[in-house]
Design an enzyme around this catalytic site. Structure first.
Site, PDB file in Angstrom:
ATOM      1  N   GLU A 432       0.790  -1.240   0.000  1.00 42.15           N
ATOM      2  CA  GLU A 432       0.000   0.000   0.000  1.00 42.15           C
ATOM      3  C   GLU A 432       0.819   1.286   0.000  1.00 42.15           C
ATOM      4  OE1 GLU A 432      -2.997  -0.281   3.088  1.00 42.15           O
ATOM      5  OE2 GLU A 432      -4.156  -1.740   1.951  1.00 42.15           O
ATOM      6  N   ASP A 433       2.095   1.225  -0.319  1.00 45.09           N
ATOM      7  CA  ASP A 433       2.878   2.456  -0.352  1.00 45.09           C
ATOM      8  C   ASP A 433       2.519   3.319  -1.557  1.00 45.09           C
ATOM      9  OD1 ASP A 433       3.997   1.500   1.924  1.00 45.09           O
ATOM     10  OD2 ASP A 433       6.017   1.255   1.137  1.00 45.09           O
TER      11      ASP A 433
END
Length: 845
Positions: A432-433
């Protein structure tokens, strides 16, 4: 001399570095350990998993701790090496031997080897080993403050965590406590050798027709002078040698052998074939004496990620040995906040639960750890595919040169450790970066292909995910597919359903859509989605210490649910779908019903889409497990007790499954006006590789009376497509002429046996009257000791019959929907003859 090793597991003491009082040093029972475990053992800390004790344990997070061990100097012959090996130090550690610093480590995910031959004392001397663990929490904050130019954004815990190469969930997550462990978290040992096998890398090259395989075994040797050293390579299967070869070690300190095997036995995910494991070993001999031997188990298989343009966008699915695999499974977080407490047996039980639940893949999530060998051993042996994240999660990571160097070493070390394993089929850059880059408005220009320019943007971690990590994967494990992030798809927005993988959180988070339409919100691969459900009462009774706190809204209950806004979100889904209750046992059950229904609606629809040109390549629910006794999205609680959702997923993931569903009628939008007509559809999904024939029955039954409202529709000799979906029938329910609420119940027979069932209910369930169901549960002896059979039947449709879970007791099915005239049998194993029958409950009981 022959290689020798001595684990340094006992004889340690520890203390708070700043505590100078007499008696400050305390004994350590064994290492690996964490300071929290050692404090509990010495009765200096209450169990942080109970009540509000986590708060009482926070002081530990802000201290610096010192561990000490005294050992005798081993015998080190002339020309031999003595080394201290640290498989895992958590995390900012300064290691001293006899007062001299021999190692400074800053990465929990690395192993360290230190030559101490010259640093040891004289013969028969004692040596003092001391390890000081600096406070990762405060050090992270310090490093964050030293770089104000970086945009420190992300979720969960202080953003100083982004600067520290330590398991990120230790800072606290929306399912886990803030427990900043420190200590020797993996084995530390003393090794003495004249030469050793540093690494053994078996690579397989399987021919397209699977008739032959070339196995290359490459060994690197750690020796002062390799002259006179010979590597003997062996290939065995089930203990029988297939081939061997003797290769002199070259001046570059390496040796390599290649074996050609005809008609190899392949390794398959469970349900598709056997999990055959060959063993490759190398014995190192120097000057005629065998000095070291290393072996690794391998599986012969091909693994591909298929990304091709199609009518839905671009595919994303896995192909193993030429067979397309729908990868239904779940995401994996560390199974404990105190990592050394996870035994190999416990790891195996988790993977056994996955296999029993029909789950083909697990995703090792990027906020945890590169897992213990025992985890991957179980996946290899039991046939569970592994999606392996690198350890970055939910934030904008800095890119200092020393940090980038540490990341490169971390990636190389862990890939070298894992690359022989057949279960691992994909490496993924982060969790999820890229999503947080979008949320935070950070700069990401996918068209810019100059890596050096990425370091100048305010999202510099792209350099890690799109340069460093793919380079390391290409160098050390070139046969495994690399994906820059999860979710990610060719640089498009992370919510794009046409490409790559997505995390679909618009049920529970986001727009909080109805779970009944989950299947319409999927992408090409759904690598995260979920619904919170309470654990079983036995788990709640474990962490809730006082009777006064045993109600749904107590402070202790809320404290053990770390999900942001869980009160509002859970209340929304409960009140929208079910009749509410305030007593704890019923409330717990109702949350489990919602979780089970949510997972069923998602999996059932997405597996159906597999047959539509691979529109959905897989679904990995969030999450399989917990790291402490808590309330979360897990479908199996901390004590390995499955929640009802585990069973609804299990049924949808069987090799052949049947589905029936009517069109969604959004009762909240139309203010509870009933639908006039409802379209329904029936289909069969199969993972079998051959075409099957079967019989399908569709019934329409009154919820209130249990009677058939029309004659059952029977479809004989239907064709069930191989590895796909077969549409069986569709129709219209006329609610005007037949307003009585009714269920649609389907069964599938193959070769005279019922192999699958499904029941579609009018929604929402809160509108239905579940009184007087006429449920019967009869107990019969099973075919073996410790086995019982429960024969269940009903006079009227029953929703979500859930059986009590007990430790070491396994239930073949639960969360069952029943209809009249369809008796079902549930196998119970693990109960003794004297044990009372399992309790149960169902909706409206």
């Amino acid at each position: 001399m022959a290689f020798s090793k001595q684990p340094l597991s006992t004889g340690w003491t520890f203390k708070d570095r700043d505590d100078e009082t007499p008696g400050a040093w305390m004994p350590v029972r064994t290492v690996p350990s964490t300071v929290q475990q050692d404090l509990i053992e010495n009765k200096k800390l209450e169990d942080p998993y109970l009540g509000l004790n986590e708060l009482k344990a926070r002081w530990v997070n802000e201290k610096t701790w010192v561990y000490r061990h005294v050992f005798q100097r081993p015998e080190v012959p002339d020309g031999a090496t003595a080394a201290l090996v640290f498989d895992g130090l958590d995390t900012l550690a300064t290691v001293r031997l006899n007062g001299a610093t021999i190692l400074e480590s800053s990465n929990m995910f690395l192993s360290y080897r230190v030559d101490i031959t010259e640093a040891l004392g004289s013969s028969n001397s004692t040596n003092m080993l001391e390890i000081e663990f600096d406070c990762a929490l405060l050090k992270g904050i310090e490093m964050r403050n030293e770089d104000p130019g970086h945009k420190w954004c992300g979720m969960f815990g202080d953003m100083g965590r982004l600067a520290v190469r330590k398991a990120q969930y230790h800072w606290g997550w929306d399912w886990g406590p803030v427990i900043m462990t420190a200590g020797i978290w993996r084995e530390v040992r003393l090794e003495v050798y004249s030469a050793r096998v540093e690494d053994l890398w078996p690579q397989t090259h399987l021919a397209a027709d699977h008739k032959t395989v070339s196995i290359t075994a490459a060994a690197t040797i750690d020796a002062g002078n390799p002259e006179g050293c010979v590597a003997r390579f062996h290939l065995t299967l089930r203990g029988q040698e297939i081939a061997s070869e003797e290769i002199p070690v070259g001046t570059d300190k390496s040796a390599q052998a290649t074996f050609e095997v005809r008609n190899p036995e392949l390794w398959w995910p469970h349900g598709y074939g056997s999990q055959t494991l060959y063993e490759v070993s190398v014995s190192l001999s120097c000057n005629g004496n065998e000095v070291h031997q290393v072996s690794k188990k391998i599986g012969i298989r091909s693994a591909e990620v298929i990304q091709q343009p199609d009518k839905h966008g671009k595919s994303f699915f896995f192909r193993i040995n030429g067979v397309d695999i729908f990868c239904g499974g779940s995401c994996w977080i560390p199974a404990d906040s105190l990592l050394p407490s996870i035994s190999a047996e416990r790891y195996r039980k988790w993977i056994e639960l996955m296999v029993a639940g029909g789950q083909v893949m697990t995703r090792v999530w990027g906020g945890g750890i590169y897992e213990d060998d025992a985890f991957y051993d179980a996946c290899d042996e039991l046939g569970v595919l592994v999606w392996q994240d690198f350890m970055f999660a939910c934030g904008n990571y800095p890119v200092w040169p020393e940090l980038l160097d540490s990341v490169r070493q971390e990636a190389a070390y862990n890939i070298r450790r894992l690359r022989h394993r057949p279960s691992i089929v994909i490496y993924v850059g982060n969790n999820e970066d890229y999503q947080f880059q979008e949320i935070s408005g950070l700069t990401y220009n996918y068209e810019d292909k100059d890596p050096e320019s990425w370091l100048k943007y305010d999202f510099p971690a792209r350099y890690i995910y799109e340069k460093i990590l793919p380079e390391v994967v290409a160098e050390y494990s070139p046969s495994i597919f690399y994906h820059p992030g999860s979710p990610w798809g060719d640089g498009k927005v992370t919510t794009d359903p046409t490409v790559g993988d997505i995390h679909q959180w618009n049920v529970w988070h986001g727009t909080q859509e109805k779970y009944q339409i989950f299947d319409t919100m999927g992408g090409r691969f759904n690598s995260e989605f979920g619904m919170v459900g309470f654990p079983h009462m036995s788990t709640i009774e474990y962490f809730v210490q006082n009777e006064k706190d045993k109600h749904p809204q107590s402070q202790v209950m809320d404290f053990h649910n770390k999900a942001d806004g869980h009160e509002r979100r859970l209340a929304t889904y409960l009140v929208e779908n079910l009749r509410m209750a305030t007593d704890l046992e019923t409330y717990v059950y109702l949350t489990q019903v919602v979780q089970a229904e949510t997972m069923m609606f998602g999996y059932r629809g997405w597996r159906r889409q597999w047959g539509d040109d691979r529109k959905c390549g897989g679904a990995l629910l969030w999450q399989l497990n917990d790291c402490w006794p808590t309330i979360s999205w897990a479908i199996v609680d901390y004590f390995l007790q499955p929640k009802p959702a585990y069973y609804t997923v299990k049924r949808v993931m069987q090799p052949v499954t049947i589905g029936v569903q009517r069109a969604h009628h959004d009762w909240s939008v139309v203010h509870a006006e009933p639908a006039k007509h409802s379209k329904y559809e029936v289909w069969v999904a199969s993972s079998q590789q051959e075409v099957l024939r079967g019989t399908v029955e569709l019934r329409f039954l009154s919820v209130e009376t249990g009677k058939d409202l029309r004659a059952p529709a029977v479809f004989e000799n239907v064709t069930i497509s191989a590895n796909g979906t077969s549409e069986i029938t569709s129709g219209i329910i006329d609610h005007v002429t037949q307003p009585e609420p009714h269920v649609l119940a389907v069964r599938l027979w193959i070769d005279g046996q019922i192999v699958a069932r499904d029941v579609d209910w009018p929604q929402p369930l809160k509108y239905l009257d579940f009184a007087d169901r006429g449920l019967e549960v009869k107990t019969q002896p099973g075919s073996s000791a410790g086995q019982r059979l429960l024969v269940v039947s009903s006079r009227k449709p029953v929703k979500c019959l859930v059986f009590e879970e007990q430790e070491n007791v396994r239930i073949s099915d639960s969360a069952i929907d029943l209809v009249p005239g369809d008796e079902q049998i549930v196998e119970i194993t693990g109960l003794s003859d004297s044990d009372p029958p399992l309790g149960y409950r169902y909706l409206g009981q």
